[in-house]
Write a protein that holds these residues in place. Structure first.
Motif, PDB file in Angstrom:
ATOM      1  N   GLU A  83       0.720  -1.308   0.062  1.00 62.19           N
ATOM      2  CA  GLU A  83      -0.064   0.062  -0.079  1.00 62.19           C
ATOM      3  C   GLU A  83       0.671   1.314  -0.038  1.00 62.19           C
ATOM      4  OE1 GLU A  83      -2.885   2.666  -0.033  1.00 62.19           O
ATOM      5  OE2 GLU A  83      -3.143   0.419  -0.599  1.00 62.19           O
ATOM      6  N   ARG A  84       1.719   1.326   0.729  1.00 61.07           N
ATOM      7  CA  ARG A  84       2.846   2.388   0.748  1.00 61.07           C
ATOM      8  C   ARG A  84       3.439   2.413  -0.652  1.00 61.07           C
ATOM      9  NH1 ARG A  84       5.052   0.162   5.613  1.00 61.07           N
ATOM     10  NH2 ARG A  84       7.053  -0.246   4.346  1.00 61.07           N
ATOM     11  N   ILE A  85       3.696   1.522  -1.164  1.00 58.84           N
ATOM     12  CA  ILE A  85       4.292   1.622  -2.525  1.00 58.84           C
ATOM     13  C   ILE A  85       3.482   2.213  -3.433  1.00 58.84           C
ATOM     14  CG2 ILE A  85       5.480   0.216  -4.442  1.00 58.84           C
ATOM     15  CD1 ILE A  85       6.671  -1.438  -2.336  1.00 58.84           C
ATOM     16  N   SER A  86       2.261   1.592  -3.546  1.00 57.48           N
ATOM     17  CA  SER A  86       1.029   2.108  -4.433  1.00 57.48           C
ATOM     18  C   SER A  86       0.799   3.414  -4.018  1.00 57.48           C
ATOM     19  CB  SER A  86      -0.266   1.155  -4.057  1.00 57.48           C
ATOM     20  OG  SER A  86       0.080  -0.312  -4.433  1.00 57.48           O
ATOM     21  N   SER A  87       0.847   3.879  -2.969  1.00 53.39           N
ATOM     22  CA  SER A  87       0.704   5.258  -2.850  1.00 53.39           C
ATOM     23  C   SER A  87       1.678   6.151  -3.382  1.00 53.39           C
ATOM     24  CB  SER A  87       0.307   5.322  -1.114  1.00 53.39           C
ATOM     25  OG  SER A  87       0.135   6.899  -1.044  1.00 53.39           O
ATOM     26  N   VAL A  88       2.978   5.961  -3.277  1.00 53.41           N
ATOM     27  CA  VAL A  88       3.771   6.748  -3.657  1.00 53.41           C
ATOM     28  C   VAL A  88       3.752   6.601  -5.441  1.00 53.41           C
ATOM     29  CG1 VAL A  88       6.298   6.678  -4.223  1.00 53.41           C
ATOM     30  CG2 VAL A  88       5.542   6.114  -2.110  1.00 53.41           C
ATOM     31  N   MET A  89       3.418   5.455  -5.817  1.00 54.13           N
ATOM     32  CA  MET A  89       3.198   5.364  -7.372  1.00 54.13           C
ATOM     33  C   MET A  89       2.088   6.275  -7.930  1.00 54.13           C
ATOM     34  SD  MET A  89       5.803   3.569  -8.810  1.00 54.13           S
ATOM     35  CE  MET A  89       5.117   3.523 -10.041  1.00 54.13           C
ATOM     36  N   ARG A  90       1.126   6.163  -7.072  1.00 58.11           N
ATOM     37  CA  ARG A  90       0.026   6.984  -7.598  1.00 58.11           C
ATOM     38  C   ARG A  90       0.395   8.633  -7.387  1.00 58.11           C
ATOM     39  NH1 ARG A  90      -3.385   3.511  -4.142  1.00 58.11           N
ATOM     40  NH2 ARG A  90      -2.914   4.776  -2.301  1.00 58.11           N
TER      41      ARG A  90
END
Length: 264
Positions: free
Chosen positions: A238-245
């Motif tokens: 989720e942290r990685i996805s948030s950064v990617m967004r």
């Protein structure tokens, strides 16, 4: 009748007195005056048994002194006298200087029997870091204290901490490897973000890149002995996805600005 017996005893003792005087001469010929004392003690004797008794006592006294000396030697041995014995090698000391926390460290137990070259080749194919940088970065995280990282302990006990590391390191070498790891992570991060923001990858391609990177990272953590729970894994994703967004949104804004400027 009694007086005759007395005379006979006196005559019978004459030879003994001759022997006694001989003992006196022997004693007087000694280097110390001890023989004279023995003859004086034997003087009042009326038979030949007394001098021999004194001689026996002298031997007994000598034996007692030897026994006393032997007893003192045994007591000295029992009290742990460390005086070296000539011709006998000293036992080798059993050194156990490995700290307790190092002995209990079990981060890389799954890598027992692994060779540095094999580990390094695996990392080279999938990351920018080397096996040395990977191991030391993990150790710096585990041996971090309130005042810093215990680099001396890491370097001196490196072969005990990591199975595929065979040499000890100086604190300076440990710090250099940690610094190299940090620099490569920052460089890789900037490279990845640039690739995501420059519109070189599509959204689907970026997802594939992230998936591959996540799998490699999870594998390294598992090798280190980190037991990732499902919750921890989902939180990391989720942290990685948030950064990617955030990266995608910033990339879209940049492209929109570029288009607006070109139209003007």
């Amino acid at each position: 009748m009694d007086g005759n017996e007395t005379v006979e005893r006196s005559d019978a003792g004459s030879p003994e007195r001759t022997d006694q005087s001989a003992e006196t001469d022997d004693g007087s010929s000694g280097e110390d005056g001890g023989g004279g004392d023995v003859a004086t003690d034997a003087g009042p004797a009326t038979n030949g048994d007394k001098p021999s008794t004194d001689s026996d006592e002298g031997v007994s006294s000598s034996d007692d002194e030897q026994a006393a000396d032997t007893g003192e030697d045994e007591r000295a041995a029992n009290t742990g006298d460390d005086t070296p014995t000539p011709g006998v090698p000293d036992p080798e000391p059993q050194d156990n200087d490995v700290p307790e926390d190092v002995q209990k460290y079990a981060r890389f137990t799954k890598m027992d029997g692994a060779q540095y070259d094999r580990v390094n080749e695996f990392l080279r194919d999938r990351t920018y870091i080397t096996a040395r940088e990977w191991a030391i970065a993990r150790l710096c995280s585990d041996f971090r204290t309130e005042t810093g990282v215990e680099m001396t302990k890491i370097g001196e006990n490196l072969p005990e901490l990591v199975p595929f590391m065979t040499d000890t390191y100086t604190p300076q070498a440990v710090n250099q490897a940690r610094s190299s790891f940090e620099d490569k992570v920052r460089t890789a991060g900037a490279t990845f973000l640039y690739g995501a923001m420059c519109d070189f990858f599509t959204a689907e391609e970026l997802d594939d890149v992230m998936y591959e990177a996540t799998e490699v990272a999870k594998f390294l953590l598992e090798v280190e002995g980190v037991d990732l729970s499902v919750e921890d894994e989902l939180e990391a994703e989720e942290r990685i996805s948030s950064v990617m967004r955030e990266v995608r949104e910033a990339s879209e804004e940049l492209r929109a600005e570029d288009i607006a400027e070109s139209e003007e």
